[in-house]
Scaffold this motif. Structure first.
Motif, PDB file in Angstrom:
ATOM      1  N   TRP A   1      15.292   5.897  -2.776  1.00  0.00           N
ATOM      2  CA  TRP A   1      15.153   6.905  -3.830  1.00  0.00           C
ATOM      3  C   TRP A   1      13.715   7.399  -3.991  1.00  0.00           C
ATOM      4  CZ3 TRP A   1      18.576   2.706  -4.760  1.00  0.00           C
ATOM      5  CH2 TRP A   1      19.920   3.066  -4.791  1.00  0.00           C
ATOM      6  N   GLY A   2      12.776   6.536  -4.303  1.00  0.00           N
ATOM      7  CA  GLY A   2      11.369   6.929  -4.390  1.00  0.00           C
ATOM      8  C   GLY A   2      11.028   7.859  -5.530  1.00  0.00           C
ATOM      9  N   THR A   3      11.666   7.692  -6.688  1.00  0.00           N
ATOM     10  CA  THR A   3      11.377   8.507  -7.862  1.00  0.00           C
ATOM     11  C   THR A   3      10.551   7.698  -8.866  1.00  0.00           C
ATOM     12  OG1 THR A   3      13.399   7.806  -8.986  1.00  0.00           O
ATOM     13  CG2 THR A   3      13.549   9.740  -7.543  1.00  0.00           C
ATOM     14  N   TYR A   4      10.132   8.356  -9.964  1.00  0.00           N
ATOM     15  CA  TYR A   4       9.366   7.639 -10.987  1.00  0.00           C
ATOM     16  C   TYR A   4      10.216   6.556 -11.647  1.00  0.00           C
ATOM     17  CZ  TYR A   4       6.437   6.706 -15.068  1.00  0.00           C
ATOM     18  OH  TYR A   4       5.675   6.091 -16.025  1.00  0.00           O
ATOM     19  N   SER A   5      11.523   6.801 -11.782  1.00  0.00           N
ATOM     20  CA  SER A   5      12.419   5.771 -12.324  1.00  0.00           C
ATOM     21  C   SER A   5      12.417   4.539 -11.428  1.00  0.00           C
ATOM     22  CB  SER A   5      13.839   6.318 -12.455  1.00  0.00           C
ATOM     23  OG  SER A   5      13.884   7.390 -13.373  1.00  0.00           O
TER      24      SER A   5
ATOM     25  N   ALA B   1      12.719  -8.242  -1.222  1.00  0.00           N
ATOM     26  CA  ALA B   1      13.572  -7.416  -0.376  1.00  0.00           C
ATOM     27  C   ALA B   1      14.113  -6.215  -1.135  1.00  0.00           C
ATOM     28  CB  ALA B   1      14.730  -8.262   0.169  1.00  0.00           C
ATOM     29  N   ILE B   2      14.315  -6.381  -2.442  1.00  0.00           N
ATOM     30  CA  ILE B   2      14.939  -5.331  -3.249  1.00  0.00           C
ATOM     31  C   ILE B   2      13.980  -4.177  -3.518  1.00  0.00           C
ATOM     32  CG2 ILE B   2      15.942  -4.830  -5.511  1.00  0.00           C
ATOM     33  CD1 ILE B   2      17.011  -7.727  -5.503  1.00  0.00           C
ATOM     34  N   VAL B   3      12.711  -4.489  -3.825  1.00  0.00           N
ATOM     35  CA  VAL B   3      11.767  -3.430  -4.224  1.00  0.00           C
ATOM     36  C   VAL B   3      11.556  -2.390  -3.123  1.00  0.00           C
ATOM     37  CG1 VAL B   3       9.433  -2.922  -5.050  1.00  0.00           C
ATOM     38  CG2 VAL B   3      10.617  -4.966  -5.860  1.00  0.00           C
ATOM     39  N   PRO B   4      11.218  -2.765  -1.884  1.00  0.00           N
ATOM     40  CA  PRO B   4      11.047  -1.716  -0.867  1.00  0.00           C
ATOM     41  C   PRO B   4      12.332  -0.958  -0.568  1.00  0.00           C
ATOM     42  CG  PRO B   4      10.966  -3.901   0.133  1.00  0.00           C
ATOM     43  CD  PRO B   4      10.919  -4.100  -1.343  1.00  0.00           C
ATOM     44  N   MET B   5      13.488  -1.617  -0.748  1.00  0.00           N
ATOM     45  CA  MET B   5      14.754  -0.919  -0.547  1.00  0.00           C
ATOM     46  C   MET B   5      14.917   0.205  -1.569  1.00  0.00           C
ATOM     47  SD  MET B   5      18.603  -2.565  -0.491  1.00  0.00           S
ATOM     48  CE  MET B   5      18.541  -2.998  -2.245  1.00  0.00           C
ATOM     49  N   LEU B   6      14.552  -0.055  -2.828  1.00  0.00           N
ATOM     50  CA  LEU B   6      14.641   0.980  -3.861  1.00  0.00           C
ATOM     51  C   LEU B   6      13.696   2.135  -3.577  1.00  0.00           C
ATOM     52  CD1 LEU B   6      14.807  -1.231  -7.096  1.00  0.00           C
ATOM     53  CD2 LEU B   6      16.684  -0.047  -5.955  1.00  0.00           C
TER      54      LEU B   6
ATOM     55  N   SER C   1       8.288   8.029   8.916  1.00  0.00           N
ATOM     56  CA  SER C   1       8.450   8.404   7.513  1.00  0.00           C
ATOM     57  C   SER C   1       8.297   7.193   6.603  1.00  0.00           C
ATOM     58  CB  SER C   1       9.825   9.035   7.288  1.00  0.00           C
ATOM     59  OG  SER C   1      10.850   8.066   7.426  1.00  0.00           O
ATOM     60  N   MET C   2       7.856   7.453   5.370  1.00  0.00           N
ATOM     61  CA  MET C   2       7.696   6.391   4.379  1.00  0.00           C
ATOM     62  C   MET C   2       9.019   5.654   4.157  1.00  0.00           C
ATOM     63  SD  MET C   2       4.656   6.099   2.707  1.00  0.00           S
ATOM     64  CE  MET C   2       3.209   7.038   2.233  1.00  0.00           C
ATOM     65  N   SER C   3      10.109   6.412   4.083  1.00  0.00           N
ATOM     66  CA  SER C   3      11.416   5.804   3.818  1.00  0.00           C
ATOM     67  C   SER C   3      11.787   4.792   4.897  1.00  0.00           C
ATOM     68  CB  SER C   3      12.500   6.878   3.725  1.00  0.00           C
ATOM     69  OG  SER C   3      12.267   7.726   2.615  1.00  0.00           O
ATOM     70  N   ALA C   4      11.564   5.157   6.160  1.00  0.00           N
ATOM     71  CA  ALA C   4      11.905   4.255   7.264  1.00  0.00           C
ATOM     72  C   ALA C   4      11.043   2.993   7.218  1.00  0.00           C
ATOM     73  CB  ALA C   4      11.731   4.978   8.599  1.00  0.00           C
ATOM     74  N   LEU C   5       9.774   3.150   6.921  1.00  0.00           N
ATOM     75  CA  LEU C   5       8.878   1.999   6.848  1.00  0.00           C
ATOM     76  C   LEU C   5       9.290   1.055   5.715  1.00  0.00           C
ATOM     77  CD1 LEU C   5       5.417   3.766   7.388  1.00  0.00           C
ATOM     78  CD2 LEU C   5       6.644   2.323   9.025  1.00  0.00           C
TER      79      LEU C   5
ATOM     80  N   PRO D   1       0.820  -1.225   0.000  1.00  0.00           N
ATOM     81  CA  PRO D   1       0.000   0.000   0.000  1.00  0.00           C
ATOM     82  C   PRO D   1       0.848   1.266   0.000  1.00  0.00           C
ATOM     83  CG  PRO D   1      -0.062  -1.051   2.152  1.00  0.00           C
ATOM     84  CD  PRO D   1       0.598  -2.016   1.234  1.00  0.00           C
ATOM     85  N   LEU D   2       2.064   1.183   0.547  1.00  0.00           N
ATOM     86  CA  LEU D   2       2.943   2.352   0.540  1.00  0.00           C
ATOM     87  C   LEU D   2       3.371   2.691  -0.881  1.00  0.00           C
ATOM     88  CD1 LEU D   2       5.186   1.560   3.658  1.00  0.00           C
ATOM     89  CD2 LEU D   2       2.943   2.667   3.550  1.00  0.00           C
ATOM     90  N   TYR D   3       3.606   1.667  -1.710  1.00  0.00           N
ATOM     91  CA  TYR D   3       3.916   1.926  -3.122  1.00  0.00           C
ATOM     92  C   TYR D   3       2.787   2.711  -3.778  1.00  0.00           C
ATOM     93  CZ  TYR D   3       7.073  -2.143  -2.479  1.00  0.00           C
ATOM     94  OH  TYR D   3       8.018  -3.022  -2.033  1.00  0.00           O
TER      95      TYR D   3
END
Length: 426
Positions: A330-334, A321-326, A396-400, A265-267
Motif C-alpha cells: 500500500w505505502g500510504t500515510y495510513s 515481516a509484516i511492516v515491509p509487507m504493508l 521498484s520500492m514495492s519489490a524491494l 531506510p526505504l521507510y
C-alpha cells in the motif's frame, strides 16, 4: 576479626519481593531512562529524517541506517574483555557519555556528511556498551522478576516519548533540527550520569540453569573462561555449535533482522521523499510507534516472566515481516501510522525478549552470547541498508519491500520450526 556479612532483607514493591538495593536500582534506572527519552526520540526516530531534510542522498541514508550495526560487528571482541572485568559499568558509562555529546556536531554543523560522521562515531562507541549491558542487567535485577522490571522501566520511557515525539516534530517544523539535537545531547549526558550511581551485586544475581544442561555447563565454566587472557573467536562460536536452541535463534533473527534493516531506510525515503510528510506528520507516526512500544513493554515483560519465551519472541520476529509487507503493498500515510505501531511491537520484544532469552540460555556468559548476537546484527545491519538503498535505482520500492518481508517470514518460520514441541521456558 572475621567480617560479618550483612543479609539483604526483602520487601514487597510493585507486587514483587525485592531487596533495598534492587528497589534503589529500579528507581535510578527509571530516572535515567526518563532523561534518556529525549535523546532516544531524536536519535532513533528523527535523525535520518533531519539528514534527509538537510540534503542527504540515498547512499548517506543507507550509511545512517547501517550505522547502528557497524560498531556491533566487533561486539564479540568487546564481550571477551567485559567477561574478564569485575565491573561492566565503565564499558557502558564512558562510551555513552562521549557518544551522546556527538549530537552537538550536526546541531552546529548541519551538513549531511557531519550527520553521517557523528552517527558512525556514536554507533562505534555503542558497540562497546551493548554487550556490557547484558552483563550489567544480570547484576542489577534478580532473574525471577527481571522481565517485569525491564518492562516497567521501558514503560516509563514510553509514556514520556509519546508526547515528546509530537513535541520534537513540532519544534523541528517551526525552528529546524538544531534545538532538538542540542536538547537530546544534554539530556543524554545527564541520563548517563544518573545511571552511573547504580549499585551492583558483586556476583550476578540468581544465576540459574534456565537453559537446561547446556546452561549448567556455561555457568560451571564461566569463571575459568573469564580468566583467559586473550580473545578466542573459536570458543565463542562453540557456544552456537553445541547449543541447537541458540543456533536456531541466531539463524531466525539473522533472516528477520536482515529484512528489517534492508527496509528501514526505504521507510524513511518513502516518508520524506515520496509522501513528503511534514515533521508534524512524522511526529504523529512516532506517537503511534511509542504507544505500541509502551504497551508491548508492559505486556511482554509480564509474559516473559510467566510463559515460555518462545511465544513472545515469535510475535516480535513476525512483526519485522509484516511492516515491509504493508509498505510494499500500500505505502500510504495510513500504512506509515500502522507500520510504526507494528514496528514498535517488534522493537520492544527484540529489546527485552532477546536479553531475557540470553539470560536463561547462558547464565554466567551473558556478555559473550549477547556479543555473538550483536555481531550477527552488525553484519546484516551493515549490508542490509546499503544494499536496500543501492538497489532503489534499478528496482521498484514495492519489490524491494516485499523481498524484505519474505526474509522476515523465513525468519519467523525458522524460529517456529526450531522450537516446535518444546515446553521448557525458552
Amino acid at each position: 576479626m572475621a567480617r560479618i556479612q550483612r543479609k539483604e532483607y526483602q520487601t514487597i514493591r510493585l507486587g514483587m519481593p525485592m531487596t533495598a538495593r534492587v528497589w534503589r536500582n529500579l528507581r535510578v534506572d527509571v530516572g535515567a531512562t526518563v532523561l534518556f527519552s529525549m535523546f532516544n526520540v531524536v536519535m532513533n526516530q528523527f535523525y535520518i529524517a533531519f539528514a534527509l531534510q538537510q540534503g542527504a542522498d540515498k547512499l548517506q541514508v543507507g550509511l545512517l541506517a547501517a550505522a547502528p550495526a557497524v560498531g556491533l560487528i566487533f561486539s564479540p571482541l568487546w564481550a571477551s574483555w567485559i567477561e574478564k572485568a569485575d565491573n561492566p559499568k565503565p564499558f557502558i558509562i564512558i562510551p555513552n557519555a562521549v557518544g551522546r555529546m556527538l549530537l552537538l556536531l550536526p546541531a552546529f554543523l548541519p551538513e549531511p556528511g557531519i550527520y553521517v560522521a557523528a552517527a558512525m562515531m556514536f554507533q562505534l562507541l555503542m558497540g562497546i556498551q551493548a554487550p556490557a549491558y547484558a552483563s550489567l542487567v544480570s547484576r542489577m535485577y534478580p532473574n525471577e522478576i527481571r522481565g517485569r522490571l525491564m518492562g516497567y522501566v521501558r514503560v516509563s520511557m514510553g509514556v514520556l516519548m509519546i508526547p515528546l515525539a509530537y513535541l520534537v516534530g513540532s519544534w523541528a517544523e517551526a525552528h529546524g533540527p538544531t534545538g532538538p539535537l542540542i536538547a537530546a545531547s544534554l539530556m543524554g549526558v545527564l541520563s548517563i550520569g544518573l545511571f552511573n550511581t547504580l549499585k551492583l551485586s558483586k556476583k550476578r544475581i540468581s544465576i540459574v540453569s534456565g537453559g537446561g544442561q547446556e546452561g549448567d555447563e556455561f555457568a560451571q565454566k564461566a569463571d575459568n573462561r573469564r580468566k583467559r587472557p586473550s580473545f578466542d573467536f573459536k570458543e565463542q562460536w562453540k557456544l552456537v555449535r553445541h547449543n541447537r536452541t541458540l543456533g536456531v535463534f541466531l539463524l531466525a533473527t539473522t533472516f528477520a533482522g536482515f529484512g528489517n534493516m534492508f527496509a528501514i531506510p526505504l521507510y524513511q525515503i518513502i516518508q520524506v521523499n515520496v509522501l513528503e510528510l511534514s515533521n508534524i506528520q512524522i511526529g504523529y507516526a512516532r506517537v503511534a510507534y511509542y504507544t505500541a512500544l509502551l504497551l508491548t513493554f508492559l505486556i511482554a515483560g509480564m509474559m516473559i516472566d510467566r510463559f515460555p519465551i518462545k511465544y513472545t519472541l515469535m510475535v516480535g520476529i513476525s512483526a519485522y515481516a509484516i511492516v515491509p509487507m504493508l509498505y510494499g503493498i500500500w505505502g500510504t500515510y495510513s500504512v506509515v501510522l500502522a507500520g510504526n505501531a507494528i514496528q514498535g511491537i517488534g522493537d520492544a520484544i527484540w529489546d527485552i525478549g532477546i536479553l531475557a532469552f540470553v539470560f536463561r540460555l547462558a547464565p554466567g556468559r551473558e556478555a559473550m552470547v549477547f556479543g555473538i548476537h550483536l555481531m550477527s546484527f552488525g553484519i546484516r545491519g551493515t549490508i542490509g541498508p546499503l544494499l536496500g538503498t543501492s538497489l532503489t535505482s534499478d528496482i521498484s520500492m514495492s519489490a524491494l519491500l516485499i523481498a524484505a518481508s519474505i526474509c522476515g517470514w523465513i525468519g519467523t518460520w525458522l524460529f517456529v520450526w526450531g522450537n516446535r514441541g518444546k515446553t521448557h521456558s525458552l
